[in-house]
Enzyme design. Structure first.
Site, short mmCIF file in Angstrom:
data_model
loop_
_atom_site.label_atom_id
_atom_site.label_comp_id
_atom_site.label_asym_id
_atom_site.label_seq_id
_atom_site.Cartn_x
_atom_site.Cartn_y
_atom_site.Cartn_z
N ASP A 161 6.11 4.17 -4.95
CA ASP A 161 6.31 2.86 -4.35
C ASP A 161 5.29 1.87 -4.90
O ASP A 161 4.12 2.21 -5.10
CB ASP A 161 6.13 3.00 -2.83
CG ASP A 161 6.76 1.87 -2.06
OD1 ASP A 161 7.48 1.06 -2.67
OD2 ASP A 161 6.54 1.81 -0.84
N HIS A 215 9.46 -5.68 -4.28
CA HIS A 215 9.38 -4.27 -3.91
C HIS A 215 10.08 -3.47 -5.01
O HIS A 215 11.15 -3.88 -5.47
CB HIS A 215 10.13 -4.00 -2.60
CG HIS A 215 9.74 -4.88 -1.46
ND1 HIS A 215 9.18 -4.40 -0.30
CD2 HIS A 215 9.86 -6.23 -1.27
CE1 HIS A 215 8.97 -5.39 0.54
NE2 HIS A 215 9.37 -6.52 -0.03
N CYS A 254 5.27 -1.45 2.41
CA CYS A 254 5.15 -2.88 2.14
C CYS A 254 4.29 -3.65 3.15
O CYS A 254 3.43 -4.45 2.72
CB CYS A 254 6.53 -3.53 1.98
SG CYS A 254 7.85 -2.83 2.97
N GLN A 259 7.22 8.08 -2.00
CA GLN A 259 7.91 7.30 -3.04
C GLN A 259 6.91 6.92 -4.13
O GLN A 259 5.71 6.83 -3.88
CB GLN A 259 8.49 6.01 -2.45
CG GLN A 259 9.64 6.21 -1.49
CD GLN A 259 10.13 4.88 -0.94
OE1 GLN A 259 9.33 3.97 -0.69
NE2 GLN A 259 11.42 4.75 -0.74
N LYS A 302 18.62 -6.97 -3.56
CA LYS A 302 18.06 -5.89 -4.37
C LYS A 302 18.99 -5.53 -5.52
O LYS A 302 20.20 -5.78 -5.48
CB LYS A 302 17.80 -4.65 -3.52
CG LYS A 302 19.05 -4.07 -2.85
CD LYS A 302 18.71 -2.84 -2.04
CE LYS A 302 19.96 -2.25 -1.39
NZ LYS A 302 19.72 -0.94 -0.78
N HIS A 358 4.34 -2.68 -5.07
CA HIS A 358 4.67 -4.07 -4.73
C HIS A 358 3.94 -5.01 -5.67
O HIS A 358 2.77 -4.79 -5.99
CB HIS A 358 4.33 -4.35 -3.27
CG HIS A 358 5.16 -3.55 -2.32
ND1 HIS A 358 4.76 -2.31 -1.87
CD2 HIS A 358 6.40 -3.77 -1.80
CE1 HIS A 358 5.71 -1.81 -1.09
NE2 HIS A 358 6.70 -2.67 -1.04
N ARG A 417 10.37 8.79 8.51
CA ARG A 417 11.49 8.09 9.14
C ARG A 417 12.28 9.09 9.98
O ARG A 417 12.61 10.18 9.50
CB ARG A 417 12.40 7.45 8.09
CG ARG A 417 11.71 6.38 7.27
CD ARG A 417 12.63 5.77 6.23
NE ARG A 417 11.89 4.86 5.35
CZ ARG A 417 12.42 4.22 4.31
NH1 ARG A 417 13.71 4.38 4.01
NH2 ARG A 417 11.67 3.42 3.57
#
Length: 646
Positions: free
Chosen positions: A386, A514, A337, A384, A468, A388, A366
């Site tokens: 992922d 997100h 992000c 991911q 979320k 946005h 991570r």
């Protein structure tokens, strides 16, 4: 001194008065004896209360039944104490720590010199049965901090003393006693040990004290318990099936992935595993075309100033891999992000450009603690699906609607038939003004209501930058796994000063959404592998077709078939070993290959193949062109064959 009168209202009944030392069980028996028939505890003003504990002030009361989730949790926690009592019988020097209930199981952590063996577990379980038969009353006692510390110091329980030290000196804490066993616990518990009849110890594992790898490694014993033998037997059968479906076991058997201590918590995907990985990415990319996403590629390493500006440095620092290069400090990215805000800010945007949807399959890192790393479901290196979305306030509803559609498409494609939806609200450590959070939470709730989705609200579990919606899918064994997530964020646009030119020429802040539909691809693969048991639909299978020659005479025809299938984009393998065809079929079945083509004299002469499919058996001969057309149609439609998952 006389006992004061209190007013108690039992749910569904009129209020009544009782002396303040009246127990929960006595009140329920007095109101209606049928209430006590299957009750094991109660809720008093919303808090769980022991069956024989007194109600000391005005209260609203409702029974907690054995067949409820809370009733089962009570049994599991009580079973953990029963296990600890037995451990102390056989291992008196074992130091006790904590023993909570978790979903369908319990555990207790002990500090012992030697790890528990299978023989030890059998001995401990037998001791539990003896204590169950003894049917001890379980009594709660409230004591002061000094008294509790003195008691556990005399018993040399150093971990209990450490926990007591966290209380203020004027606080009151509780202990529970059954027979000669006493433990520090807030409770509640079942009234007697005789109520714990159907249980089983499952396995042992290492666990760091308080989950911190800097602390001592303890020995954890897992177990389960149910109120009926039938429920226990059903669960144990499910556990055995889960072992067979364990994604780590299947990953090794099907040559998909492995781990190596040279890179802890980071999977190595073999060629077949890489096929699965890329097929999942490609499936999501097809959805991106339908839903208007643009894919981007962003850096792996950023100056830590980016993470300071985003807030991750303060709230997520322990998970960052950071390093010093020259005079500057950098970190590997743990999420996409902040990098996507850099992309957004690199150009001036008009309201006409919005919504702007950007997707990123970049690798993320991570630093998860060693104690929580688990196969593919908890890793340190992952990707991911992922994305946005930068949009206006007016566009939020439509975007959430599209995202819910995407989630439904994915879950339906992969055969997840039951979904739980949770709306998570502002956590204790959160960025941004409370009003922004309330606004965000209301918008997500409205979207869910408009889509007529059943959902529960989970207080305090939102991301640190916004609330979320999490989607949990139920697998073939009835377990729920959190996969998809949608997160609404007013905070990062503020922190990065993102803007767009509105219709009236003024500058406005965009809203940032997100979202990840599969979530971590590694985690999704782990969950899905156990859900399908390695029986992948044809479109996803690493090997879609196995060509099995009856003898080496037909190797040339087999290779010609292999080339035809590969040219058509079908993933095929040729088994031209000297084994008998029956052995080749068994091998293909064990490797969970969907389609087997048996090639002999008859097939070679006719330019055909004999087709066999898993779960269906022999389907007869077929022209090669016809077969390719049929397979191509099934693969392109991503149509899952109706098959029993065995």
């Amino acid at each position: 001194m006389s006992t004061k009168e209190i007013t108690v209202k039992v749910t569904g009944y009129d209020s009544r008065t009782y002396p303040s030392d009246t127990s929960v069980s006595s009140i329920l028996q007095d109101i209606d004896s049928s209430l006590a028939d299957n009750a094991v505890a109660a809720k008093v003003n919303g808090q769980l209360w022991d069956w024989n504990r007194s109600v000391e002030s005005d209260a609203e009361l409702s029974p907690v039944y054995a067949d409820s989730k809370e009733g089962h949790s009570l049994l599991l926690h009580s079973a953990a104490h029963l296990m600890a009592q037995s451990v102390k019988d056989y291992f008196p020097d074992a130091q006790m720590t904590i023993g909570p209930a978790i979903e369908n199981r319990f555990y207790y952590d002990f500090d012992v010199e030697t790890p528990f063996s299978d023989e030890d577990l059998e001995k401990i379980e037998n001791g539990m049965r003896e204590h169950s038969v003894a049917n001890y009353s379980v009594g709660r006692k409230e004591v002061g901090v000094k008294e509790a510390k003195k008691f556990f110091k005399a018993r040399k329980e150093s971990y209990k003393i450490e926990m007591i030290d966290e209380f203020d000196d004027d606080e009151v804490i509780s202990t529970y006693t059954q027979g000669d066993f006493v433990d520090l616990c807030r409770g509640p518990h079942l009234a007697t040990t005789g109520m714990i009849k159907h249980f089983k110890l499952l396995n042992t594992a290492g666990a760091y004290w308080r989950g911190d790898e800097k602390n001592k490694m303890l020995q954890r014993i897992y177990g389960t318990a149910f109120y009926s033998k039938k429920e226990l037997d059903t669960y144990l059968k499910q556990v055995e099936e889960a072992k067979e479906r364990d994604h780590r076991k299947l990953g090794k058997e099907l040559e998909l992935f492995f781990f190596d201590q040279l890179s802890p918590g980071s999977p190595f995907f073999m060629p077949k595993g890489a096929v699965l990985y890329k097929e999942l990415e490609n499936f999501i990319r097809e959805l991106y075309k339908d839903f208007g996403y643009d894919e981007v590629i962003t850096p792996q390493v950023y100056d830590i100033e980016l993470w300071k500006q985003s807030g991750h440095w303060d709230l997520f620092r322990e998970y960052l891999y950071h390093m010093k290069i020259g005079e500057r400090e950098f970190s590997l990215k743990p999420m996409n992000c902040p990098g996507h805000t850099v992309i957004y800010k690199s150009d001036l945007h008009s309201y006409r450009d919005l919504p702007l949807r950007i997707a990123d399959f970049g690798r993320l890192h991570r630093f998860e603690r060693a104690g929580v790393i688990s196969g593919l479901t908890r890793v340190r290196s992952f990707s991911q699906d992922d994305a946005h979305i930068f949009c206006t306030l007016d566009q939020i509803g439509d975007e959430i609607s599209d995202l819910i559609r995407m989630v439904n498409i994915v879950f339906e494609t992969f055969g997840f038939e039951s979904i739980k939806v949770e709306l998570s609200t502002r956590p204790e450590k959160a960025l941004g003004a409370k009003k922004l959070w309330e606004k965000s939470e209301a918008m997500l709730e409205t979207s869910l209501i408009e889509h007529k989705m059943d959902f529960s609200i989970v207080e305090g579990e939102g991301a640190f930058y916004g609330p979320k919606i999490d989607f949990q899918a139920r697998d073939a064994l009835g377990r729920y796994h959190q996969l998809s997530t949608i997160q609404l964020d007013f905070n990062l646009p503020e922190r990065f000063e993102l803007e767009y030119v509105a219709k009236d020429g003024s500058y406005e802040r965009p809203v940032m959404i997100h979202r990840a539909i599969l979530g971590s691809i590694e985690r999704f693969l782990g969950v899905y592998l156990e859900h399908c048991g390695g029986n992948f639909p044809l479109w996803l299978a690493p090997t879609q077709v196995a060509i099995l020659t009856i003898s080496d005479k037909f190797e040339d025809y087999g290779r010609d078939l292999l080339n035809q299938l590969k040219s058509a984009g079908i993933r095929a393998e040729l088994d031209d070993r000297a084994d008998k065809v029956g052995a080749k079929i068994r091998n293909a079945e064990m490797n969970k290959v969907n389609v087997m083509l048996i090639v002999g004299a008859r097939e070679a002469e006719a330019g055909e193949v004999s087709v066999r499919r898993r779960f269906e058996g022999d389907l007869g001969q077929m022209k090669v062109a016809q077969l390719i057309e049929q397979l191509d149609n099934e693969i392109n439609k991503k149509r899952r064959k109706e098959q029993s998952q065995k």
